[in-house]
Structures are given as structure tokens and as C-alpha cells.
Design a protein around this motif. Structure first.
Motif, PDB file in Angstrom:
ATOM      1  N   LEU A 262       0.831  -1.199   0.000  1.00  0.00           N
ATOM      2  CA  LEU A 262       0.000   0.000   0.000  1.00  0.00           C
ATOM      3  C   LEU A 262       0.871   1.257   0.000  1.00  0.00           C
ATOM      4  O   LEU A 262       0.588   2.229  -0.710  1.00  0.00           O
ATOM      5  CB  LEU A 262      -0.920  -0.003   1.217  1.00  0.00           C
ATOM      6  CG  LEU A 262      -1.921   1.157   1.325  1.00  0.00           C
ATOM      7  CD1 LEU A 262      -2.844   1.185   0.115  1.00  0.00           C
ATOM      8  CD2 LEU A 262      -2.725   1.048   2.615  1.00  0.00           C
ATOM      9  N   LEU A 266       0.972   4.187  -2.918  1.00  0.00           N
ATOM     10  CA  LEU A 266       0.776   5.607  -2.649  1.00  0.00           C
ATOM     11  C   LEU A 266       1.976   6.427  -3.098  1.00  0.00           C
ATOM     12  O   LEU A 266       1.823   7.530  -3.644  1.00  0.00           O
ATOM     13  CB  LEU A 266       0.519   5.818  -1.152  1.00  0.00           C
ATOM     14  CG  LEU A 266      -0.824   5.300  -0.616  1.00  0.00           C
ATOM     15  CD1 LEU A 266      -0.892   5.459   0.893  1.00  0.00           C
ATOM     16  CD2 LEU A 266      -1.993   6.029  -1.272  1.00  0.00           C
ATOM     17  N   LEU A 269       1.806   6.848  -6.784  1.00  0.00           N
ATOM     18  CA  LEU A 269       0.752   7.787  -7.157  1.00  0.00           C
ATOM     19  C   LEU A 269       1.224   9.229  -7.012  1.00  0.00           C
ATOM     20  O   LEU A 269       0.981  10.071  -7.892  1.00  0.00           O
ATOM     21  CB  LEU A 269      -0.492   7.558  -6.293  1.00  0.00           C
ATOM     22  CG  LEU A 269      -1.288   6.267  -6.563  1.00  0.00           C
ATOM     23  CD1 LEU A 269      -2.424   6.122  -5.564  1.00  0.00           C
ATOM     24  CD2 LEU A 269      -1.842   6.259  -7.991  1.00  0.00           C
ATOM     25  N   PHE A 270       1.931   9.522  -5.925  1.00  0.00           N
ATOM     26  CA  PHE A 270       2.401  10.890  -5.707  1.00  0.00           C
ATOM     27  C   PHE A 270       3.574  11.236  -6.624  1.00  0.00           C
ATOM     28  O   PHE A 270       3.704  12.373  -7.079  1.00  0.00           O
ATOM     29  CB  PHE A 270       2.797  11.080  -4.238  1.00  0.00           C
ATOM     30  CG  PHE A 270       1.616  11.279  -3.325  1.00  0.00           C
ATOM     31  CD1 PHE A 270       0.983  12.512  -3.229  1.00  0.00           C
ATOM     32  CD2 PHE A 270       1.118  10.221  -2.574  1.00  0.00           C
ATOM     33  CE1 PHE A 270      -0.118  12.693  -2.389  1.00  0.00           C
ATOM     34  CE2 PHE A 270       0.024  10.397  -1.739  1.00  0.00           C
ATOM     35  CZ  PHE A 270      -0.596  11.636  -1.647  1.00  0.00           C
ATOM     36  N   ALA A 281      -6.191   9.879  -4.579  1.00  0.00           N
ATOM     37  CA  ALA A 281      -5.538   9.164  -3.479  1.00  0.00           C
ATOM     38  C   ALA A 281      -5.858   9.813  -2.142  1.00  0.00           C
ATOM     39  O   ALA A 281      -6.113   9.127  -1.143  1.00  0.00           O
ATOM     40  CB  ALA A 281      -4.033   9.121  -3.706  1.00  0.00           C
ATOM     41  N   CYS A 285      -7.818   7.967   0.895  1.00  0.00           N
ATOM     42  CA  CYS A 285      -7.199   7.869   2.225  1.00  0.00           C
ATOM     43  C   CYS A 285      -8.069   8.543   3.281  1.00  0.00           C
ATOM     44  O   CYS A 285      -8.218   8.039   4.395  1.00  0.00           O
ATOM     45  CB  CYS A 285      -5.813   8.505   2.207  1.00  0.00           C
ATOM     46  SG  CYS A 285      -4.590   7.565   1.267  1.00  0.00           S
TER      47      CYS A 285
END
Length: 313
Positions: A262, A266, A269-270, A281, A285
Motif C-alpha cells: 500500500l 501511494l 501515485l504521488f 488518493a 485515504c
């Protein structure tokens, strides 16, 4: 959750019980009668189930609404937890059928009953004692009036398979009021649990006599709580089992399995730099965080059900 209590917050759990009964814990089927006073009383119950090796096979008579709580409710459903609507006309048959399935359960289990039916609050206690007075029953100071029908049905359906009643009375030192949020924030508490092993055959088979037996049991539980309030401890010697390393290992393993991928997702994604992706995202979250906070809220006393404040005694 057990690992969070024992290893993250460092909460200590002390057991008061008869040393002669102690070797039987975890080695037999039992009905556990626990006071429903604190936000984390269920978690303390799980802790002792874990320490005696019956956490995976522990059962509870729980309100139907909990079956729909994400993750925990679904897990309980597949673990054959007994759910009730708290409407006796509907529950009598469904609860009895669920209990019959436990008669040939392959492992030793503890079946938890909150005979008070709902968590203790001053308002519910006041109403409960009004009902007690109207029925000519003794007043209780630390408990609500126990609901006898569910107890009777449980005992009758588990006779011959459950060996004993574990009368369990829980309290916390220094008048602490523990919360699940406090546990997750790493706050340490100290729980004291007094357990009496009562052979199941000593519980009367007649329904009226069984009800009277349960009312007497709660009068005794009230006296134990009074002693605790006066002295800071329960009667009997301390023979507490040590926490097991297994709960910590299990917690660390699943944390790595879930959180590592996970975290990588993330991070990617960033790193992608896409505003839409990052916004999505953040929203996901936030939704997960709100969902967790909502589940924690289900344990909070001030957000408990209205059961016990209405005309359902």
C-alpha cells in the motif's frame, strides 16, 4: 486489536481466580458472563481468550447491527458469531438454532454473554433500577438488571457441551475510563478481571429458577465491584497468564503484508505528478480514515444504542 492492547499501548491485564480452576481455562467449553461497562471490555475479553489459546474459536451473542460493520462484522459472520435483533419473539428461534451448531464445534470455545443487554450508562441504570423496583428485585449499584431469557436459552442449548459458567467481573485501576481511541494512541491502562468457574450443572433447568439464579449472580457481581471500589482489588489470588508473542508476530506479519504494498502504491501515485491521481488518493485515504474513525465510534459509550432507555425491559 489484541496486539494493539498488549504490545502497542502496553495495557496490563491481571487475572484474579481460583488456582484450582486455572488449569481448566482453555481446556473446556464455557459460557462467559461479563459486565458491560467499558468501551474496551470486549477487547480485554479477547486478550484473555488469546492468552488461553481460544481466541480463534471464541463466540459472542452480539447485536445484529454489528454484522454490517466493515471488516470486523464480516469477520464475525464467517466465524459463526451468534447475532440477535434484541426482539425476543424473533430471536428465540434463530439464537437457539445458532447455538445448536456449537454442540459439535471441533475446538474448545468460550461463548461470551453480556446479560445486561447493553452498555452501562447512568441513564440506563436509572431506568433499569426502576424496572427492578417494579418487579420486586434487589437494586444493583454497578450493573444493569440482567436479561434472563437469552441466558436461559444459551444455557439450555449448550448443556452437555459447555462445562461451566465463567462469571467474569472487569474493572480498571485508578478509576480509569479506557477508550479504544486511547489504546490506538498508545495510552496504557491496567485492567483487573475476577473470574469464578461455576459448573454448568449448578444452574437450574427450570426457566424461573434459572432467572432467579442469574439475578443472584448479579447481586454477587455487584458486591465484587463494591469491594473493588473500596479496596482497589478483587477477592482471591492473582494467577495471571503472560501475554503471548504470537499476537505480536501475527500483527507485524499482516502489517507488512498490507502496509508495504500500500505504501509503494501511494508513493507511485504521488511520484506520478498527476493532480487528478493525487487528489483521488487523498480522497480515498480520507474516506478510509473516516471509516476507521466511524468503526471506533461504535465502541464509544456516549454513542451507544438506545436499548435499555426505551420500554424494552
Amino acid at each position: 486489536m489484541v496486539a494493539a492492547l498488549e504490545w502497542w499501548s502496553g495495557t496490563e491485564c491481571t487475572l484474579y481466580t481460583d488456582p484450582k480452576s486455572y488449569p481448566l481455562y482453555g481446556k473446556e467449553n464455557a459460557i462467559v458472563v461479563l459486565n458491560h461497562t467499558f468501551e474496551i471490555d470486549f477487547l480485554c475479553g479477547w486478550t484473555f481468550c488469546e492468552r488461553f489459546g481460544v481466541l480463534g474459536s471464541s463466540k459472542v451473542l452480539a447485536k445484529k447491527e454489528l454484522a454490517y460493520v466493515p471488516v470486523i462484522g464480516w469477520m464475525w459472520y464467517f466465524l459463526e458469531i451468534v447475532f440477535c435483533k434484541r426482539k425476543w419473539e424473533e430471536d428465540r428461534t434463530t439464537v437457539a438454532q445458532s447455538l445448536q451448531k456449537l454442540r459439535d464445534y471441533p475446538e474448545n470455545y468460550w461463548f461470551l454473554l453480556y446479560c445486561e443487554g447493553t452498555r452501562f450508562t447512568p441513564k440506563k441504570h436509572q431506568i433499569s433500577m426502576q424496572v427492578a423496583e417494579s418487579k420486586g428485585l434487589p437494586q444493583l449499584k454497578y450493573h444493569l438488571l440482567p436479561r434472563t431469557k437469552g441466558f436461559y436459552v444459551t444455557v439450555q442449548n449448550l448443556r452437555g457441551t459447555a462445562a461451566a459458567i465463567y462469571d467474569s467481573t472487569l474493572n480498571f485501576r485508578n478509576n480509569e475510563v479506557p477508550t479504544l481511541l486511547g489504546i490506538l494512541n498508545g495510552k496504557k491502562y491496567h485492567a483487573d478481571l475476577y473470574v469464578r468457574r461455576i459448573p454448568l450443572e449448578s444452574v437450574p433447568e427450570d426457566e424461573m429458577e434459572c432467572a432467579a439464579w442469574l439475578h443472584k449472580l448479579y447481586q454477587e457481581k455487584d458486591s465484587f465491584q463494591e469491594q473493588y471500589a473500596q479496596t482497589g482489588h478483587f477477592p482471591g489470588p492473582i494467577v495471571s497468564p503472560q501475554r503471548r508473542l504470537w499476537s505480536l508476530i501475527n500483527w507485524l506479519f499482516w502489517s507488512c503484508v498490507v502496509l508495504y504494498p500500500l505504501g509503494l502504491l501511494l508513493a507511485q501515485l504521488f511520484i506520478s505528478g498527476s493532480v487528478l491521481t493525487i487528489a483521488t488518493a487523498v480522497v480515498v485515504c480520507s474516506a478510509v480514515s473516516m471509516g476507521i474513525r466511524w468503526m471506533i465510534g461504535q465502541t464509544e459509550i456516549d454513542k451507544g444504542s438506545n436499548y435499555g432507555t426505551l420500554n424494552n425491559n
